[in-house]
Design a protein around this motif. Structure first.
Motif: not given
Length: 111
Positions: A18-29
């Motif tokens: 998943x993208x490593x950005x400050x925004x939430x990604x699928x894993x975070x959700x």
């Protein structure tokens, strides 16, 4: 010669990147949803324990069961994507622990 304890084996699928950005990604959700379902499950248990009316109890139990199913589905999805891992345990150690707690239960609750 002493026997070395067996090493635990990690059981994990290949991790979906998943993208490593400050925004939430699928894993975070998904992780947030899973934690929410776990919290709801605990809350439903308290509500079930304190329900004073049978119909209310049954309604809460229906929702609780659905929440448990959602929690399991989320866990399976995260596990399949490699975002959750498990560690296998030595069968001998599992048996020893089982015997230990069985003996404790027999002492605490004799028949």
């Amino acid at each position: 010669m002493t026997k070395q304890p067996a090493q635990a084996t990690t059981i994990q699928n290949t991790e979906t990147q998943v993208p490593k950005t400050p925004q939430m990604n699928d894993r975070d959700y998904l992780n947030d949803l899973l934690l929410t379902e776990k919290y709801l499950g605990i809350s439903y248990v308290h509500a079930l324990q304190e329900a004073s009316h049978h119909t209310l109890y049954q309604d809460i139990k229906t929702v609780f069961d659905a929440s448990c199913d959602h929690q399991r589905d989320l866990f399976n999805l995260m596990f399949n994507k490699g975002w959750y891992k498990l560690e296998s345990q030595d069968p001998q150690k599992i048996q020893q622990t089982h015997q230990q707690f069985s003996q404790y239960a027999q002492q605490q609750f004799p028949q």
